[in-house]
Write a protein that holds these residues in place. Structure first.
Motif, PDB file in Angstrom:
ATOM      1  N   VAL A   1       0.834  -1.231  -0.120  1.00 19.57           N
ATOM      2  CA  VAL A   1      -0.019  -0.306   0.313  1.00 19.57           C
ATOM      3  C   VAL A   1       0.738   1.166   0.062  1.00 19.57           C
ATOM      4  O   VAL A   1       1.929   1.895   0.887  1.00 19.57           O
ATOM      5  CB  VAL A   1      -0.917   0.279   1.298  1.00 19.57           C
ATOM      6  N   SER A   2       0.505   2.133  -1.233  1.00 17.49           N
ATOM      7  CA  SER A   2       0.947   3.289  -1.176  1.00 17.49           C
ATOM      8  C   SER A   2       0.643   4.515  -0.905  1.00 17.49           C
ATOM      9  O   SER A   2      -0.587   4.426  -1.246  1.00 17.49           O
ATOM     10  CB  SER A   2       2.335   3.289  -1.929  1.00 17.49           C
ATOM     11  N   THR A   3       1.010   5.090  -0.389  1.00 21.47           N
ATOM     12  CA  THR A   3       0.223   6.636  -0.558  1.00 21.47           C
ATOM     13  C   THR A   3      -0.040   7.671  -2.267  1.00 21.47           C
ATOM     14  O   THR A   3       0.640   7.791  -2.837  1.00 21.47           O
ATOM     15  CB  THR A   3      -0.037   7.268   0.559  1.00 21.47           C
ATOM     16  N   ILE A   4      -1.302   8.348  -1.861  1.00 16.82           N
ATOM     17  CA  ILE A   4      -1.557   9.225  -2.941  1.00 16.82           C
ATOM     18  C   ILE A   4      -1.521  10.452  -2.686  1.00 16.82           C
ATOM     19  O   ILE A   4      -2.464  10.876  -1.739  1.00 16.82           O
ATOM     20  CB  ILE A   4      -2.783   8.596  -4.199  1.00 16.82           C
ATOM     21  N   VAL A   5      -0.583  11.365  -2.665  1.00 18.78           N
ATOM     22  CA  VAL A   5      -0.443  13.105  -2.428  1.00 18.78           C
ATOM     23  C   VAL A   5      -1.822  13.785  -3.099  1.00 18.78           C
ATOM     24  O   VAL A   5      -1.188  13.859  -4.250  1.00 18.78           O
ATOM     25  CB  VAL A   5       0.503  13.509  -2.605  1.00 18.78           C
ATOM     26  N   LEU A   6      -2.884  13.628  -2.285  1.00 22.51           N
ATOM     27  CA  LEU A   6      -3.864  14.483  -2.955  1.00 22.51           C
ATOM     28  C   LEU A   6      -3.605  15.760  -2.569  1.00 22.51           C
ATOM     29  O   LEU A   6      -2.892  16.557  -2.084  1.00 22.51           O
ATOM     30  CB  LEU A   6      -5.481  13.884  -2.923  1.00 22.51           C
ATOM     31  N   ASN A   7      -5.015  16.802  -3.964  1.00 20.17           N
ATOM     32  CA  ASN A   7      -4.738  17.889  -3.563  1.00 20.17           C
ATOM     33  C   ASN A   7      -5.891  18.851  -2.924  1.00 20.17           C
ATOM     34  O   ASN A   7      -7.142  18.608  -3.603  1.00 20.17           O
ATOM     35  CB  ASN A   7      -3.949  18.529  -4.369  1.00 20.17           C
TER      36      ASN A   7
END
Lengths: 303, 303
Positions: free
Chosen positions: A135-141
């Motif tokens: 599981v990896s994070t996604i940097v959202l805005n």
């Protein structure tokens, strides 16, 4: 290996028209991963026949209430139902502060270990790995720090050529090792070369969860080539200005994101309460990307 | 004057079998008072056709989650739906700390004034009064500080003798003042003595809410002569030991409490998740106090 996601909540901000706030349950090889946990998630689990006790991992995208207000209740229920096995929660650090304060004032000392992993929205990172997936994070805005999550299967098992194995009367017991690429020597000295009895495994599957975000492309690299992409689609495109103001995405933008990032299937959700029916949102997305479905309560999607 | 209570949640501790955690909505003269607010209360309001925006007063008995986990979601929804009129919350002081922490991390600045009144469980006191009713606390005996609430109508209006007024062609406009006990002089000089046109008002009605408590009699004085008494009845009497350990009440004890305190009607609720059907709890209570009903989701009771 089972790799599917069930939608427990599809509403943005507030529950409305029988839609609940965000929550999804990922089943990967019969291990259960909860993604976001809006108010009423534990009731939704009951409604759709899932046991809360089976959830061992929880991922919270951000601290807007529609994504986590149900967590304290779920954790309390696990405690009251006698859970003793650990649970692991990945979430913004402040969530632990919020949970602790509530446990303190109810004088609750959890019977099970709660392992809390603070995640940040600065850089995309690998936050979890076991034998089934990463599981990896996604940097959202979004308006406050917010991460999505990419769930990627580990390399999958080789496929055994069943007809050939049956023809040669190779017992079923040998299949698991063959699937793992092992050459075998039978008791009578016969050698089974793996390459003769198996074919290459399928590509590992990938599921990305993009909760709340301005659709600005900044995170597209992190969600490339998904088998299934869940992307929020709070508004119709006629509300683009409002979407930009509130750091949300339109159904058309979600579809374009699926195209740009090479997704095979798109699920849209996090619908604004202004939409009593969801058909217009689906039609808008489908007009650009045909393989789109509504991430509606109770639906299960194979990834 | 309307004086009725609708049950939004009847479950103790955890939601189960379509039963939700504690919450009740009191309608007194078309003003709405929410009593406790377990997880999913806002969904229950929608389900039973009530507008959250109509609630102006909230009373929280104690800080076990099944009595307040739904409040943060409800307050957030009011904010998101554009509420600007004030809300007044009566609850243990720590609840404001919990709400503030959650508003802080979601960067929520409420659009409406939230007036918080910290209540303690030390002594029974009058905590609220308006033209319709008074609200006093009941000091209960639970594992953490816990108060019940007594809602008492203000002295009710005198009853006009409609037949006589109609016979004498007295216009409807005069009725409200007559109900308030006023003597009237008509334009033609006729004097209407109030006593000739009205009869005494009924006794003010009284509703007590006893959420979670050991049934030890310590609070009986505070709930005397209720028209309707809501009392928790978490267990059957065969579980008395468990009830005592956990500071809860059995259905039989709730019925005996109704008798001892002179209640006219008893509502029982806060049922343990061990009871799939509630008939045994009702039968046990009815065996001692006939006018008992189950405080089940969606039921409305005239007080």
């Amino acid at each position: 290996m089972k790799f599917e996601v069930t939608i427990l909540g599809s509403s943005s901000a507030t529950p409305v028209y029988n839609r609940n706030p965000s929550a999804q349950l990922l089943n990967c090889n019969e291990k259960f991963y909860l993604i976001d946990c809006g108010e009423g998630t534990q009731q939704q689990l009951i409604k759709y026949g899932f046991k809360a006790s089976k959830i061992d991992f929880v991922f919270i995208s951000h601290l807007h209430g529609d994504h986590y207000f149900g967590l304290i209740g779920l954790l309390s229920t696990m405690h009251l139902n006698g859970r003793i096995k650990p649970i692991k929660i990945f979430a913004p650090a402040a969530l632990m502060e919020i949970l602790d304060l509530q446990f303190k004032h109810s004088e609750t000392i959890l019977r099970y270990p709660l392992e809390f992993v603070a995640i940040t929205a600065d850089t995309a990172q690998l936050i979890f790995e076991n034998s089934d997936l990463t599981v990896s994070t996604i940097v959202l805005n979004h308006r406050i720090p917010c991460t999505g999550f990419v769930f990627t299967e580990k390399k999958r098992l080789r496929k055994v050529i069943v007809e050939k194995l049956e023809e040669e009367n190779i017992p079923l017991e040998y299949y698991p090792l063959l699937k793992r690429g092992v050459d075998l020597t039978l008791p009578d000295g016969t050698i089974l070369l793996n390459k003769d009895y198996t074919t290459d495994s399928d590509e590992p599957r990938k599921y990305a969860y993009c909760s709340d975000t301005l659709c600005d492309g900044s995170y597209f690299e992190q969600i490339k080539d998904c088998n299934t992409l869940y992307h929020e689609a709070t508004f119709l495109h006629e509300m683009l200005e409002r979407a930009n103001q509130t750091h949300h995405t339109t159904a058309l933008q979600a579809a374009e994101t699926a195209i740009t990032t090479g997704a095979k299937k798109l699920l849209i959700g996090h619908f604004s309460s202004r939409y009593k029916t969801l058909q217009p949102l689906l039609e808008e997305a489908v007009s650009a990307f045909e393989n789109t479905q509504l991430a509606q309560e109770g639906s299960t999607f194979q990834i």
